[in-house]
Design an enzyme around this catalytic site. Structure first.
Site, PDB file in Angstrom:
ATOM      1  N   LYS A  68       0.855  -1.110  -0.005  1.00 25.71           N
ATOM      2  CA  LYS A  68       0.117   0.059   0.120  1.00 25.71           C
ATOM      3  C   LYS A  68       0.966   1.241   0.092  1.00 25.71           C
ATOM      4  O   LYS A  68       0.710   2.181  -0.764  1.00 25.71           O
ATOM      5  CB  LYS A  68      -0.929   0.096   1.159  1.00 25.71           C
ATOM      6  CG  LYS A  68      -1.956  -1.164   1.224  1.00 25.71           C
ATOM      7  CD  LYS A  68      -3.144  -1.011   2.308  1.00 25.71           C
ATOM      8  CE  LYS A  68      -2.702  -1.462   3.818  1.00 25.71           C
ATOM      9  NZ  LYS A  68      -2.016  -2.688   3.726  1.00 25.71           N
ATOM     10  N   THR A  69       1.955   1.303   0.594  1.00 32.65           N
ATOM     11  CA  THR A  69       2.806   2.533   0.754  1.00 32.65           C
ATOM     12  C   THR A  69       3.528   2.695  -0.407  1.00 32.65           C
ATOM     13  O   THR A  69       3.372   3.641  -0.920  1.00 32.65           O
ATOM     14  CB  THR A  69       3.951   2.355   1.901  1.00 32.65           C
ATOM     15  OG1 THR A  69       3.132   2.032   3.263  1.00 32.65           O
ATOM     16  CG2 THR A  69       4.709   3.294   2.271  1.00 32.65           C
ATOM     17  N   ASP A 113      -0.605   6.527   6.713  1.00 32.77           N
ATOM     18  CA  ASP A 113      -0.982   4.804   6.869  1.00 32.77           C
ATOM     19  C   ASP A 113      -1.562   4.567   7.972  1.00 32.77           C
ATOM     20  O   ASP A 113      -1.615   5.426   8.944  1.00 32.77           O
ATOM     21  CB  ASP A 113       0.649   4.320   6.932  1.00 32.77           C
ATOM     22  CG  ASP A 113       0.733   2.962   6.665  1.00 32.77           C
ATOM     23  OD1 ASP A 113      -0.366   2.402   6.183  1.00 32.77           O
ATOM     24  OD2 ASP A 113       1.707   2.301   6.903  1.00 32.77           O
ATOM     25  N   THR A 162      -5.339  -1.672   7.264  1.00 34.85           N
ATOM     26  CA  THR A 162      -5.695  -3.103   7.427  1.00 34.85           C
ATOM     27  C   THR A 162      -6.922  -3.461   7.875  1.00 34.85           C
ATOM     28  O   THR A 162      -7.519  -4.573   8.000  1.00 34.85           O
ATOM     29  CB  THR A 162      -4.529  -3.622   8.054  1.00 34.85           C
ATOM     30  OG1 THR A 162      -4.520  -3.089   9.458  1.00 34.85           O
ATOM     31  CG2 THR A 162      -3.087  -3.547   7.898  1.00 34.85           C
ATOM     32  N   ARG A 221       6.676  -8.328   0.969  1.00 34.42           N
ATOM     33  CA  ARG A 221       7.608  -7.942   2.220  1.00 34.42           C
ATOM     34  C   ARG A 221       8.056  -9.210   2.850  1.00 34.42           C
ATOM     35  O   ARG A 221       9.261  -9.148   3.442  1.00 34.42           O
ATOM     36  CB  ARG A 221       6.527  -6.983   3.238  1.00 34.42           C
ATOM     37  CG  ARG A 221       7.691  -6.476   4.375  1.00 34.42           C
ATOM     38  CD  ARG A 221       6.949  -5.851   5.419  1.00 34.42           C
ATOM     39  NE  ARG A 221       6.090  -4.811   5.027  1.00 34.42           N
ATOM     40  CZ  ARG A 221       5.355  -4.132   5.435  1.00 34.42           C
ATOM     41  NH1 ARG A 221       4.699  -4.639   6.704  1.00 34.42           N
ATOM     42  NH2 ARG A 221       4.940  -2.983   5.105  1.00 34.42           N
TER      43      ARG A 221
END
Ligand code: ADE
Length: 338
Positions: A68-69, A113, A162, A221
């Site tokens: 997302k980032t 975030d 999330t 990740r």
């Protein structure tokens, strides 16, 4: 693109985080997976650029580690604007967000975030800012208090969470569009591992790429983290190149199984199966039984266990599925809910 530091930017970053940044895709072309989201974003960005307008506020949701980032950086890059990065936990007071908003330029992207963690005071500043590009400042206290309205630049808020269910309906309705990021496919993760290995300058056998990808929880990740750990292992125990054998042994040493489950995942499943007769059991009870934080279980472990079909959420609590029992090599009790 110009990245300004903010409250959420740590002054020093650990090596792994620096490496993560080095592995981050720099263009949409380099970004593997999430095809539908990328296609929609490209249309939105292209059209907004043609009209010479900022894009509408955007909400990205889905499990952590899915990019997302990274996407928010790519959006700013594609728009040719600056991005300001912060998080719901860093913005404590109305003044924190006020000073960020007044420092933006027309068209800038503000990335927040963990937006579900914003407190009410901050949300109240953000509502008019999102809707009318206004900032209401209250000067003074009590009867003497006055409201001053400041015009803000036409920025775009890109918010990530999330837990979309924790956002209030009025907040959610202020976003022009909302995209859900999903777990990646095995093939997509393999491509990401190959790309990262090339960037790290390490050779990796195709079978090792497949093994790392299978253990990655379908999350870039995690895949990049495992690649780096297996690279360390190959450097110490082998020739430095990542063979299938090195990948398998490296992951075994990390106690990560062929489905990508780690010790805590197994502890969650085993605890429900053995101590609570397979469930249903509440999150609080599980957290206390394994000495782990509720939020960590809910955000980090459960989404993947549910994705694999090993665990299910019912109105009465969590249950281990028959498939979960099979994975643990245990026989399900007769009273199982399935
Ligand atoms: N690294 C992390 N996420 C990635 C992605 N989606 N594509 C390419 N490289 C990545």
């Amino acid at each position: 693109m110009n990245v300004k530091p903010s409250a959420a930017t740590p002054k020093t970053v650990p090596d792994d985080q620096l490496l993560d940044q080095a592995l981050r895709p720099r263009t949409f072309g380099e970004y593997i997976g999430q095809e539908k989201v990328k296609a929609n974003l490209k249309v939105m960005i292209g059209a907004a650029k043609k009209r010479n307008e900022p894009i509408e506020h955007l909400l990205l949701h889905g499990p952590s580690g899915l990019g997302k980032t990274t996407l928010s950086y790519l959006i700013a890059k594609e728009l040719g604007t600056n991005i300001r990065v912060t998080s719901g936990t860093a913005l404590e007071k109305a003044g924190d967000v006020g000073s960020i908003l007044t420092g933006l330029a027309d068209g800038d992207v503000l990335f927040i975030d963990e937006v579900h963690r914003l407190n009410k005071n901050v949300e109240e500043v953000i509502y008019p800012a999102m809707e009318n590009f206004n900032l209401d400042i209250i000067i003074g206290k009590g009867n003497a208090a006055k409201t001053l309205q400041i015009d803000l630049p036409r920025f775009t808020l890109v918010a990530a969470t999330t837990k979309i269910s924790l956002l209030s309906a009025p907040f959610r309705s202020r976003f022009g569009v909302s995209f859900r990021l999903d777990f990646y496919t095995q093939e997509e993760i393999e491509q990401i591992v190959l790309r990262s290995a090339a960037l790290l300058g390490v050779t990796v056998e195709p079978a090792a790429v497949a093994t790392i990808a299978r253990s990655s929880r379908f999350t870039p990740r995690v895949a990049n983290r495992l690649l780096k750990r297996v690279r360390d292992f190959a450097q110490m125990k082998g020739t430095g190149s990542i063979t299938a054998d090195m990948a398998q042994k490296g992951l075994k040493m990390l106690e990560i199984d062929e489905k990508g489950l780690e010790e805590t995942d197994r502890k969650i499943l085993l605890t429900i199966a053995e101590k609570f007769n397979g469930g249903p059991v509440g999150l609080k009870t599980i957290a206390a039984a394994i000495s782990e934080e509720e939020a960590t279980i809910e955000d980090v472990y459960e989404p993947y266990l549910m994705q694999l079909g090993l665990l299910a959420r019912t109105p009465k609590g969590r249950v281990v599925t028959p498939f979960g029992y099979k994975h643990l090599d245990l026989t399900p009790p007769n009273n199982t809910l399935f």
